[in-house]
Enzyme design. Structure first.
Site, PDB file in Angstrom:
ATOM      1  CB  THR A   4      -1.290   0.093  -0.424  1.00 47.66           C
ATOM      2  OG1 THR A   4      -0.411   0.064  -0.826  1.00 47.66           O
ATOM      3  CG2 THR A   4      -1.242   1.661  -0.106  1.00 47.66           C
TER       4      THR A   4
ATOM      5  CG  ASP B 170      -4.916  -3.235  -0.927  1.00 38.26           C
ATOM      6  OD1 ASP B 170      -3.896  -4.111  -1.315  1.00 38.26           O
ATOM      7  OD2 ASP B 170      -5.213  -1.945  -0.997  1.00 38.26           O
TER       8      ASP B 170
ATOM      9  CG  ASP C  11      -7.736   1.558   2.071  1.00 34.11           C
ATOM     10  OD1 ASP C  11      -7.302   0.761   0.562  1.00 34.11           O
ATOM     11  OD2 ASP C  11      -6.233   2.206   2.010  1.00 34.11           O
TER      12      ASP C  11
END
Length: 812
Positions: free
Chosen positions: A326, A324, A564
């Protein structure tokens, strides 16, 4: 009060959901055993570790052979049992070290539910949840028990890990919550109705259904080999005893060797034990366990929790890392840098006021809304009439307010979702995103945000520009993966242009052509082809992430997924290796095999390197141990057919095994190794071990027959010549396996040669190991045969390497 297992109906006369349980009520339930007593998923107990290292197939085989020597003597011939004792103790100590590391990290990583007690929200351990506890359930959280919703604000729950149903389910008061499910949007509270082993996920094999266990080709391959060896011991042992007793192969053991029992049967048994001890790869299983345990400890020092030990092996095979943006490539925090008013701003409701109201209406803001709240703290006195929490699937959140001008509906989210594709607002957002900034659109909707058709037509009002800082260690991490031939693919829910800008700043290959996942083919095969050929993807929904990972795996790629957020859970579970950030959602941490507790993407190269070290070194030592097994079977077979006395005693086998394979393999198993592992562990190992073992065994028997020269009884000089040939040949195999050469490897081989010479040239060594090097002709014969065997093994290795390179070149 409802009993455990009874449904909790909305509106039933239960404890006040605002107060929750009191301390006394909790104590009553604990005393009654109505707690969430599901076993913590952690390392093995001390008793399990001891039993696992003590009661093994290898130890059982060696114990039987030692029992035979204990009866017939002499004691020197039982030295091989000490190796097993040391191996077992080392294995136990190393695994206990790993257990301490795992347990310490597991406590840090443990999910701590937030429950309502005495009117306050407090964090408790998962095992401390009791029946009737009121539990907060927010985006990214995972349900640890079954329950019934008592309040909800746009609560959407993903139950796909339990039911396989991909679409999130909107939950209202009275609806059921299943343990193992996780919240993807909104927030709420639910009351625990089933805890412990009665909960849904616990009934699915103690929560194992939430985890896709990592396949270990290494362990399964070694187990197949050990099964074959176990079954081969019986016919080989029977052939040796029969040939020694009935075909004239037995000789009487010299009294000078201290044999306590002599005679044909005792001598036949000694020969059998000498052969079978060498067939058993006694250190291989131990070294696999040690390599795993040391890997766990090393990664633990880097604040990396390995939730499934074979995941270390899986990391060695990774050739694609999907990550990912971010929180992984960029810092977690954001800040609002600019608010740009658009033509839709009518001035009646100031943008700053609307943003403050939206931020205040979100009880559990994501990082973007947290930045908005920080920049706009002044909250207007508008009553909230409806709330739509943010979800990764729809890419927006919103709220309806009662204002002096009447009810107004405001939404905030992705510009390319809320605004028309060619509208000025979308085009302006695209230009800003191309600079690597994150852009949100504030818009006015025409329908209540909780209605089925929400938000309806949206009037763009303002663009909110957020700054994302790239992690300082991200460029070095990406360069490491490029150097190691590991592809990195960025799969993000953000706008593709913005993701591409960040990737370009990181100099990621392929960053100049980011793809919008919504434009990718729906067909699975074509999707997999597009993903395999690209590097940067934006606007990727959670389900799309999973499909992309699955497509890569179906094309033969070994995929590690890092993430996350709750939007990464499905892809984390689908990947070969799931890697979650320690600060991520409980749901993402629970399904990942590896958790980076320090939240540093830069830790991942160390994790991959550790996996490569483990698998690469185990493959090396497997070559050594299986060569020993093959040459032992070769010698035993030839001796049985020729009906001659077995060429050496068990103590000779102990010496050969120690200096050629046993001691060196321990150091090689812990050495650095950066080569990426490939599938085919068993076949690749046997390609060297089988020819090397056959040649070594044939060379040993050739030397034996040459120095024996037709004699019926071998002398110690004859047996010593066989030991010299076998040691020289197998030390050459060690040199071939130990490449690439560094100073300490050369020193290791030199030390082993020194030990061997000490045993052969010192009076104590010769007496203890029953060696005699007094006949130069026989020693010269042994060395000459060993030189020819070493040359043949080298030729086989060179031919095999050339064939492998040619095959790999053809596949490319």
């Amino acid at each position: 009060m409802p009993q455990q297992g009874e449904p909790m109906l909305a509106g039933a006369p239960v404890l006040d959901e605002v107060r929750g349980l009191t301390a006394a009520e909790v104590a009553d339930r604990v005393a009654a055993g109505r707690t969430n007593d599901v076993p913590v998923r952690a390392s093995r107990t001390i008793g399990q570790i001891v039993r696992a290292n003590l009661f093994t197939r290898i130890n059982a085989m060696v114990a039987v052979l030692f029992a035979i020597i204990a009866v017939i003597g002499p004691v020197q011939d039982g030295l091989f049992a000490l190796v097993i004792v040391f191996n077992t103790l080392i294995g136990i100590v190393q695994e206990l070290r790993a257990k301490r590391t795992l347990d310490r990290l597991a406590i840090v990583n443990a999910v701590r539910p937030r429950v309502l007690r005495d009117g306050e929200v407090v964090e408790v351990a998962t095992q401390d949840v009791v029946i009737d506890d009121v539990i907060e359930f927010v985006q990214g959280g995972q349900a640890v028990v079954d329950g019934v919703v008592v309040s909800a604000a746009g609560l959407e729950v993903d139950e796909s890990l339990l039911t396989g149903e991909a679409d999130p389910v909107l939950k209202r008061p009275g609806d059921r919550i299943m343990s193992g499910s996780f919240a993807v949007a909104g927030s709420g509270r639910f009351r625990a109705t089933e805890v412990g082993r009665a909960a849904y996920a616990a009934r699915l094999a103690e929560e194992a259904s939430r985890f896709s266990l990592v396949h270990s080709e290494l362990r399964s391959g070694v187990n197949r080999i050990l099964k074959f060896i176990t079954w081969a011991l019986f016919p080989v042992g029977a052939l040796l005893v029969y040939s020694q007793l009935f075909l004239g192969g037995t000789v009487t053991m010299e009294e000078s060797l201290g044999g306590t029992v002599s005679g044909p049967l005792a001598d036949a048994l000694r020969g059998m034990v000498a052969a079978l001890v060498s067939m058993i790869p006694e250190g291989l299983v131990l070294l696999i366990s040690i390599a795993y345990a040391v890997g766990v400890v090393r990664l633990g020092r880097r604040h990396c929790l390995v939730q499934e030990l074979p995941a270390i092996e899986g990391l060695a095979r990774v050739d694609v890392v999907c990550t990912d943006k971010t929180g992984t490539l960029t810092e977690d925090g954001m800040r609002v840098t600019e608010v740009l008013a658009l033509d839709g701003d009518d001035g009646a409701h100031p943008v700053d006021t609307v943003l403050a109201a939206l931020a205040c209406a979100d009880p559990h803001p994501n990082p973007s809304m947290a930045a908005v709240a920080e920049a706009h703290p002044a909250v207007p006195p508008w009553p909230v009439t409806a709330v739509a929490a943010f979800s990764s699937a729809r890419k927006w959140s919103g709220a309806s307010f009662g204002t002096p001008e009447g009810e107004r509906h405001w939404v905030i989210g992705a510009p390319d979702v809320l605004a028309a594709q060619e509208s000025p607002a979308a085009e302006q957002a695209e230009l800003i995103g191309a600079r690597g900034l994150r852009v949100l659109l504030l818009g006015r909707g025409e329908e209540r945000v909780d209605s089925a058709g929400a938000p309806g037509p949206v009037t763009p009002v303002a663009l909110i520009v957020l700054d994302q800082r790239i992690r300082a260690d991200a460029p070095d991490t990406l360069r490491y993966f490029a150097d190691q031939d590991v592809e990195v693919k960025v799969v993000s829910g953000d706008n593709a242009t913005s993701v591409g800008a960040v990737a370009r700043e990181l100099e990621l290959p392929g960053a100049h052509s980011p793809a919008d996942a919504r434009d990718l083919p729906e067909d699975d095969e074509r999707l997999a082809e597009a993903v395999d050929g690209g590097s940067v993807f934006g606007r990727v929904s959670p389900e799309r992430k999973r499909s992309m990972v699955r497509g890569l795996r179906e094309r033969g790629r070994t995929v590690a997924m890092t993430g996350d957020g709750v939007n990464d859970v499905l892809a984390l579970k689908e990947a070969d290796i799931g890697v979650a950030m320690g600060s991520g959602s409980p749901a993402s941490r629970s399904v990942a095999q590896i958790v980076l507790l320090d939240n540093r993407f830069a830790t991942l190269p160390h994790v991959v390197a550790e996996g490569r070290r483990v698998i690469g070194n185990i493959e090396r030592v497997a070559n050594l141990f299986l060569t020993k097994t093959v040459y032992s079977m070769t010698m035993a077979g030839i001796v049985g057919v020729l009906a001659v006395a077995y060429p050496f005693f068990p103590r000779h086998a102990t010496l050969i095994n120690a200096v050629t394979f046993g001691i060196p393999s321990f150091f090689l198993a812990l050495a650095p190794n950066v080569e990426r592992a490939r599938p085919g562990f068993v076949s690749r190992t046997l390609r060297l071990a089988v020819p090397a073992g056959l040649i070594s065994g044939a060379a040993a028997i050739t030397t034996y027959l040459m120095v024996l020269d037709g004699a019926a009884t071998p002398e110690l000089t004859d047996r010593t010549a066989v030991v010299i040939t076998l040691c020289a040949t197998t030390l050459w195999v060690l040199l071939l396996v130990a490449k690439p050469y560094v100073w300490w490897k050369a020193g290791l081989v030199a030390a082993m040669v020194g030990l061997l010479l000490t045993a052969m040239l010192t009076p104590v060594g010769r007496a203890f190991f029953a060696l005699d090097v007094s006949d130069p002709a026989k020693v010269a014969t042994a060395l000459a045969v060993a030189a020819v065997a070493a040359a043949l093994i080298t030729v086989v290795r060179l031919v095999d390497d050339r064939l492998v390179r040619r095959k790999e070149g053809a596949e490319r």
